[in-house]
Design a protein around this motif. Structure first.
Motif, PDB file in Angstrom:
ATOM      1  N   SER A  34       0.800  -1.188  -0.043  1.00 44.71           N
ATOM      2  CA  SER A  34       0.065  -0.109   0.017  1.00 44.71           C
ATOM      3  C   SER A  34       0.958   1.304  -0.097  1.00 44.71           C
ATOM      4  N   ALA A  35       0.738   2.150  -0.942  1.00 42.61           N
ATOM      5  CA  ALA A  35       1.499   3.394  -0.963  1.00 42.61           C
ATOM      6  C   ALA A  35       1.080   4.394   0.165  1.00 42.61           C
ATOM      7  N   ARG A 122      -3.864   5.423  -6.704  1.00 49.90           N
ATOM      8  CA  ARG A 122      -2.137   5.674  -6.497  1.00 49.90           C
ATOM      9  C   ARG A 122      -1.697   6.697  -7.464  1.00 49.90           C
ATOM     10  N   ARG A 148      -4.682  -0.081  -2.339  1.00 54.31           N
ATOM     11  CA  ARG A 148      -3.327   0.213  -2.986  1.00 54.31           C
ATOM     12  C   ARG A 148      -2.754   1.615  -2.120  1.00 54.31           C
ATOM     13  N   VAL A 149      -3.625   2.228  -1.680  1.00 57.56           N
ATOM     14  CA  VAL A 149      -3.360   3.596  -0.850  1.00 57.56           C
ATOM     15  C   VAL A 149      -3.495   3.382   0.466  1.00 57.56           C
TER      16      VAL A 149
END
Length: 351
Positions: A34-35, A122, A148-149
């Motif tokens: 996860s960014a 993202r 992903r974030v």
């Protein structure tokens, strides 16, 4: 009959829930990344598919951030748009190009808040923050399942009349993932509440939510307040109490209840699915339902789609008005949410 049908779909729901559980486990364990971003990211979303009140809650949140001296931006995937990739809203934006909800946000804040859409959040965040260096925080609209974030604050919405703890995973119910997904929330907001919801009723709902959320996560309660009708087409104000209601939203029930309490009589309700793309034929059908002295009421979200370039001339000839809504928290809910926001922007000592 509906209950029996839902039971038949439970095996498929278990399969879907299992897939989502594995996906979440991969992110929770770090096997899928996860960014993270230096700029605070706030996520507003839900477990249940369909209208839980994300749009007005995002607007409330952005207004609070602006009043606190922040420069927020909004990033959405732009559901229902007919474009792809990253787009920053401007004066030429339409519901077709960026989606109805992002366009509503852009218009609400009169272009003073950057509003962007991108199906890959993202990529969208990276592009937005690079293009808008003055932005101090980004609100991700409808991104609770977008793992992903990694947000700094995750806000989960659930309706009082359709709480996630009484629902089932798709296709047996309307949940996008199992009830255990509530454990990722930093705060849970129960939306569209009866303004007279008692403290005892709030405590009962809170106890049921906290079976799935993390310990001591705040549970807040909000309701809607409705404003005076705003003209979209021909006419300055409604002529009489009889109206035709036109909606293309997931849950028109609260609006119908408000209109009845306000003394309006709905002679006909033209109801479409959420994010419905209105056509000229739709408006012609609505016009045929109008009697002398009647007007058409709709929502602000629907009004955005009614003002698409191909429909504006037709809408301009009709007595169409939208009913604005705003979020209001019960008890000290607004203060509690503001307390959760403030630490995101406090300066940290340099070591």
């Amino acid at each position: 009959m509906a209950h029996v049908f839902a039971l038949l779909l439970l095996p498929f729901a278990w399969l879907y829930a299992g897939v989502m559980h594995v996906r979440n486990w991969l992110y929770d364990t770090g096997l899928k990344a996860s960014a993270t971003f230096a700029t605070p990211i706030i996520t507003v979303g839900n477990l249940r598919a369909g209208g839980t009140g994300k749009t007005p809650h995002v607007a409330w949140l952005v207004q609070q951030l602006r009043q606190a001296g922040q420069q927020p931006a909004i990033l959405s995937r732009g559901y229902g748009r007919q474009t792809q990739g990253y787009i920053l809203a401007d004066n030429q934006a339409t519901a077709t190009s960026i989606g109805d909800e992002p366009l509503q946000h852009y218009q609400d804040f009169q272009g003073q808040v950057p509003v962007a859409v991108c199906e890959n959040r993202r990529t969208g965040l990276e592009t937005l923050l690079r293009a808008q260096p003055a932005v101090t925080t980004v609100v991700l609209d409808d991104a609770y399942q977008h793992r992903r974030v990694q947000p700094q604050l995750s806000i989960l919405l659930t309706e009082q009349q359709r709480p996630f703890y009484q629902d089932y995973v798709l296709p047996a119910g309307r949940l996008r993932e199992s009830r255990r997904g509530a454990a990722r929330a930093d705060v849970v907001i129960v939306t569209k509440c009866n303004p007279a919801l008692s403290s005892a009723e709030q405590a009962g709902i809170t106890a049921r939510i906290q079976r799935y959320s993390r310990p001591r996560v705040p549970v807040l309660f909000s309701t809607y307040t409705y404003g005076s009708p705003v003209p979209v087409g021909d006419g300055n104000r409604p002529a009489g109490p009889e109206i035709v209601l036109l909606t293309g939203i997931a849950q028109p029930g609260p609006l119908r209840e408000y209109l009845a309490q306000a003394g309006y009589q709905i002679t006909h309700h033209v109801a479409f699915a959420d994010h419905h793309a209105f056509t000229s034929a739709d408006l012609t059908a609505v016009a045929k339902q109008l009697r002398p002295g009647q007007c058409v009421f709709t929502t602000q979200k629907d009004a955005v789609r009614l003002l698409e370039p191909g429909l504006r001339q037709q809408v301009a000839s009709l007595p169409v008005f939208y009913i604005p809504i705003q979020v209001q928290f019960l008890a000290d809910g607004a203060a509690q949410l503001q307390q959760l926001l403030s630490p995101l922007f406090q300066p940290h000592a340099v070591v």
